[in-house]
Design a protein around this motif. Sequence first.
Motif, PDB file in Angstrom:
ATOM      1  N   SER A   1       0.837  -1.186   0.000  1.00 23.38           N
ATOM      2  CA  SER A   1       0.000   0.000   0.000  1.00 23.38           C
ATOM      3  C   SER A   1       0.876   1.241   0.000  1.00 23.38           C
ATOM      4  CB  SER A   1      -0.907   0.007   1.226  1.00 23.38           C
ATOM      5  OG  SER A   1      -0.147   0.282   2.393  1.00 23.38           O
ATOM      6  N   ARG A   2       0.258   2.364  -0.245  1.00 25.15           N
ATOM      7  CA  ARG A   2       1.000   3.636  -0.198  1.00 25.15           C
ATOM      8  C   ARG A   2       1.608   3.853   1.185  1.00 25.15           C
ATOM      9  NH1 ARG A   2      -3.721   7.293  -2.784  1.00 25.15           N
ATOM     10  NH2 ARG A   2      -3.590   6.531  -4.921  1.00 25.15           N
ATOM     11  N   GLY A   3       0.837   3.565   2.217  1.00 25.33           N
ATOM     12  CA  GLY A   3       1.337   3.768   3.579  1.00 25.33           C
ATOM     13  C   GLY A   3       2.540   2.900   3.897  1.00 25.33           C
ATOM     14  N   THR A   4       2.477   1.634   3.504  1.00 21.28           N
ATOM     15  CA  THR A   4       3.599   0.723   3.748  1.00 21.28           C
ATOM     16  C   THR A   4       4.832   1.181   2.983  1.00 21.28           C
ATOM     17  OG1 THR A   4       2.076  -1.108   4.112  1.00 21.28           O
ATOM     18  CG2 THR A   4       4.354  -1.675   3.594  1.00 21.28           C
ATOM     19  N   ALA A   5       4.649   1.585   1.718  1.00 23.10           N
ATOM     20  CA  ALA A   5       5.786   2.053   0.914  1.00 23.10           C
ATOM     21  C   ALA A   5       6.381   3.330   1.496  1.00 23.10           C
ATOM     22  CB  ALA A   5       5.339   2.278  -0.524  1.00 23.10           C
ATOM     23  N   THR A   6       5.536   4.233   1.949  1.00 19.38           N
ATOM     24  CA  THR A   6       6.026   5.480   2.549  1.00 19.38           C
ATOM     25  C   THR A   6       6.812   5.191   3.823  1.00 19.38           C
ATOM     26  OG1 THR A   6       4.160   6.689   1.607  1.00 19.38           O
ATOM     27  CG2 THR A   6       5.314   7.735   3.444  1.00 19.38           C
ATOM     28  N   THR A   7       6.311   4.280   4.633  1.00 18.77           N
ATOM     29  CA  THR A   7       7.022   3.894   5.851  1.00 18.77           C
ATOM     30  C   THR A   7       8.367   3.264   5.501  1.00 18.77           C
ATOM     31  OG1 THR A   7       4.963   3.564   7.055  1.00 18.77           O
ATOM     32  CG2 THR A   7       6.915   2.463   7.940  1.00 18.77           C
ATOM     33  N   GLY A   8       8.395   2.414   4.466  1.00 19.56           N
ATOM     34  CA  GLY A   8       9.643   1.778   4.034  1.00 19.56           C
ATOM     35  C   GLY A   8      10.686   2.800   3.607  1.00 19.56           C
TER      36      GLY A   8
ATOM     37  N   ARG B   1       0.734   5.251  -7.123  1.00 19.48           N
ATOM     38  CA  ARG B   1       0.301   3.860  -7.052  1.00 19.48           C
ATOM     39  C   ARG B   1      -1.122   3.775  -6.508  1.00 19.48           C
ATOM     40  NH1 ARG B   1       4.781   0.636  -3.791  1.00 19.48           N
ATOM     41  NH2 ARG B   1       3.157  -0.886  -4.038  1.00 19.48           N
ATOM     42  N   PRO B   2      -1.795   2.640  -6.706  1.00 21.15           N
ATOM     43  CA  PRO B   2      -3.111   2.451  -6.074  1.00 21.15           C
ATOM     44  C   PRO B   2      -2.953   2.552  -4.552  1.00 21.15           C
ATOM     45  CG  PRO B   2      -2.651   0.697  -7.657  1.00 21.15           C
ATOM     46  CD  PRO B   2      -1.389   1.500  -7.515  1.00 21.15           C
ATOM     47  N   PRO B   3      -4.014   2.946  -3.841  1.00 21.16           N
ATOM     48  CA  PRO B   3      -3.898   3.126  -2.392  1.00 21.16           C
ATOM     49  C   PRO B   3      -3.541   1.845  -1.642  1.00 21.16           C
ATOM     50  CG  PRO B   3      -6.174   3.400  -3.107  1.00 21.16           C
ATOM     51  CD  PRO B   3      -5.333   3.265  -4.336  1.00 21.16           C
ATOM     52  N   GLY B   4      -3.893   0.708  -2.184  1.00 14.11           N
ATOM     53  CA  GLY B   4      -3.582  -0.546  -1.520  1.00 14.11           C
ATOM     54  C   GLY B   4      -3.845  -1.703  -2.458  1.00 14.11           C
TER      55      GLY B   4
END
Length: 189
Positions: free
Chosen positions: A1-8, A102-105
């Motif tokens: 997801s966008r959140g996981t990628a941003t955290t990475g 990217r798609p949100p998730g």
Amino acid sequence: SRGTATTGIAMASEGGCLRRDDVLVPTAFGVPSRMVPFPSRARRAGAVPWGDLVTARHSTGIPNITVYSTLVGRRSPLTTLGQRLLRYEMVRDVAARLVRRRPPGPSAATRAATFVEVWGEVRDGAGGVRAAALTGPNAYDLTAEAVLRAVGRLLDRAVTPGAHTPATAFGHAFLDDLEDVHVTPVAGA
């Protein structure tokens, strides 16, 4: 997801961490790494600075903890070169813009076709090793179900008031309530 990628992106740019003799020690992101014998197949995993370094210490009292993830690997965008580049704000900004495109998730179809595996190993001072693996549905679906069940237990006042980690609040039997989640003993690495 966008959140996981941003955290990475943020984690890789800041480096890694592990717990040694009860002290959080900075490391390069993904260092150390090791082969982990997941039930589906063995894969290389690298150390990541996840919250388990703190919560697992509070839950178990274990003073030496390393958390690994397969998000770090030879084909990962978080390779050593990628980590070096992410130290620059301009590169992080470009990476964040790409993530937002990217798609949100993951789609429902992708979630239905994927699963999660978690592997843990504990070693005692005498050299004994115990390991177990958790397998379950896609991590996003599993997280959503776990949160709903946790809130239900809190509303039912099934948790002693106070500060808790998930393990001290709900105990290992909480996993038994989650759909399609299985924990099995496995050989240590």
